[in-house]
Scaffold this active site. Sequence first.
Site, mmCIF file in Angstrom:
data_model
loop_
_atom_site.group_PDB
_atom_site.id
_atom_site.type_symbol
_atom_site.label_atom_id
_atom_site.label_comp_id
_atom_site.label_asym_id
_atom_site.label_seq_id
_atom_site.Cartn_x
_atom_site.Cartn_y
_atom_site.Cartn_z
ATOM 1 N N PRO A 2 0.837 -0.968 -0.139
ATOM 2 C CA PRO A 2 0.147 0.095 -0.015
ATOM 3 C C PRO A 2 0.984 1.432 -0.100
ATOM 4 O O PRO A 2 1.941 1.399 0.878
ATOM 5 C CB PRO A 2 -0.658 -0.475 1.454
ATOM 6 C CG PRO A 2 -0.424 -1.588 1.691
ATOM 7 C CD PRO A 2 0.318 -1.961 1.220
ATOM 8 N N GLU A 3 0.418 2.165 -0.506
ATOM 9 C CA GLU A 3 1.249 3.587 -0.923
ATOM 10 C C GLU A 3 0.451 4.461 -0.628
ATOM 11 O O GLU A 3 -1.181 4.810 0.062
ATOM 12 C CB GLU A 3 1.755 4.037 -2.383
ATOM 13 C CG GLU A 3 2.710 2.582 -3.134
ATOM 14 C CD GLU A 3 2.955 2.878 -4.265
ATOM 15 O OE1 GLU A 3 3.111 4.082 -5.126
ATOM 16 O OE2 GLU A 3 3.327 2.113 -5.132
ATOM 17 N N HIS A 92 -4.068 -15.153 9.033
ATOM 18 C CA HIS A 92 -2.819 -14.595 9.677
ATOM 19 C C HIS A 92 -3.147 -12.958 10.975
ATOM 20 O O HIS A 92 -2.537 -12.280 10.488
ATOM 21 C CB HIS A 92 -2.382 -13.870 8.366
ATOM 22 C CG HIS A 92 -2.262 -14.737 7.682
ATOM 23 N ND1 HIS A 92 -1.657 -16.100 7.429
ATOM 24 C CD2 HIS A 92 -2.383 -14.768 6.334
ATOM 25 C CE1 HIS A 92 -1.503 -16.486 6.734
ATOM 26 N NE2 HIS A 92 -2.329 -16.001 5.878
ATOM 27 N N ARG A 111 2.766 -11.665 5.818
ATOM 28 C CA ARG A 111 4.468 -11.634 5.760
ATOM 29 C C ARG A 111 4.940 -11.115 6.288
ATOM 30 O O ARG A 111 6.047 -11.203 6.618
ATOM 31 C CB ARG A 111 4.395 -11.151 3.829
ATOM 32 C CG ARG A 111 3.834 -11.968 2.873
ATOM 33 C CD ARG A 111 4.765 -11.584 1.394
ATOM 34 N NE ARG A 111 5.743 -11.608 1.599
ATOM 35 C CZ ARG A 111 6.446 -11.142 0.286
ATOM 36 N NH1 ARG A 111 5.392 -10.285 -0.615
ATOM 37 N NH2 ARG A 111 7.456 -10.757 0.222
ATOM 38 N N ARG A 150 20.012 16.097 -4.333
ATOM 39 C CA ARG A 150 20.189 14.775 -4.561
ATOM 40 C C ARG A 150 21.963 14.201 -5.296
ATOM 41 O O ARG A 150 21.828 13.455 -5.125
ATOM 42 C CB ARG A 150 19.567 14.326 -4.025
ATOM 43 C CG ARG A 150 18.255 14.313 -2.793
ATOM 44 C CD ARG A 150 19.056 13.720 -1.766
ATOM 45 N NE ARG A 150 17.872 13.759 -0.641
ATOM 46 C CZ ARG A 150 17.341 14.208 0.239
ATOM 47 N NH1 ARG A 150 17.281 15.608 -0.753
ATOM 48 N NH2 ARG A 150 16.656 14.574 1.116
#
Length: 271
Positions: A2-3, A92, A111, A150
């Site tokens: 998910p972003e 899970h 996971r 950068r």
Amino acid sequence: MPELPEVETIVRTCRPRLVGRRIVAFHSRWRKNVAPTLPAARRAIVGRRITALTRRAKFIVFRLDDGGCLLVHLRMSGRLEWAKNGLPEPRHVRATWDLDDGQRLLFCDARKFGRILYTRDLAAATADLGPEPLERGFTPAKLGHLLQQRRRQLKPLLLDQSVIAGLGNIYTDEALFLAGLHPTIRSDALNETNIRRLHQAIRDVLRLAIRQHGTSLDWIYPGGWMQERLLVYGRAGEPCRRCGTPIVALRIAQRGTHICPRCQNGVAQRG
Ligand SMILES: [Zn+2]
């Protein structure tokens, strides 16, 4: 994973059911995903009322009535679900929150990369995150400054959460396509026009994706429609929606990357 748009959608969806509620119990079946420790987090949050549910980068932030914050990061496969009376628990489940109105919130994570973190100092806990791309302070000049400093390839730079918060593989590819920029261009090679286009592209794609409730690509995140609107991500071999050239899959900085070789022509454009 998910972003920003998916996490924002989760926050907006959960907010009405969480804000104003008091946490009456907290359990985790996988201690290693809770920081600073499970007992410390439990002591800090049980009995507290949730005053707001917000987002910072890809973190879901529960703000508590004593000023503390609980941060949840879904990472690769985490998701929040509500327990449903009379139905078997989903698979899970790693953590559960019981609320004073009888609801139970579940953190499911196949996971186990997800993280739950309690902090009294949100600013310190998130100090290494870059600016929020949808906030007012994120201007073209600010982006230009980050890029010039950068001197890295655009794709890995945009994925770096310490540079800009919330972008992942999908929306980085989409933004670079919208801006007409090849992902291997060096960040300090962009001129002002390129920077303005990239700034607009990042905001446009994130706003569209939030309106579409994010991208559903597999069982981890259901419920979004942005997958129907993607221009390059996951479309290798399919025709570019602008020029018809087949979309190409590349590997850049160990990440699968999708481009139109014609629309993203590899050099920073003058002017
Ligand atoms: Zn094209």
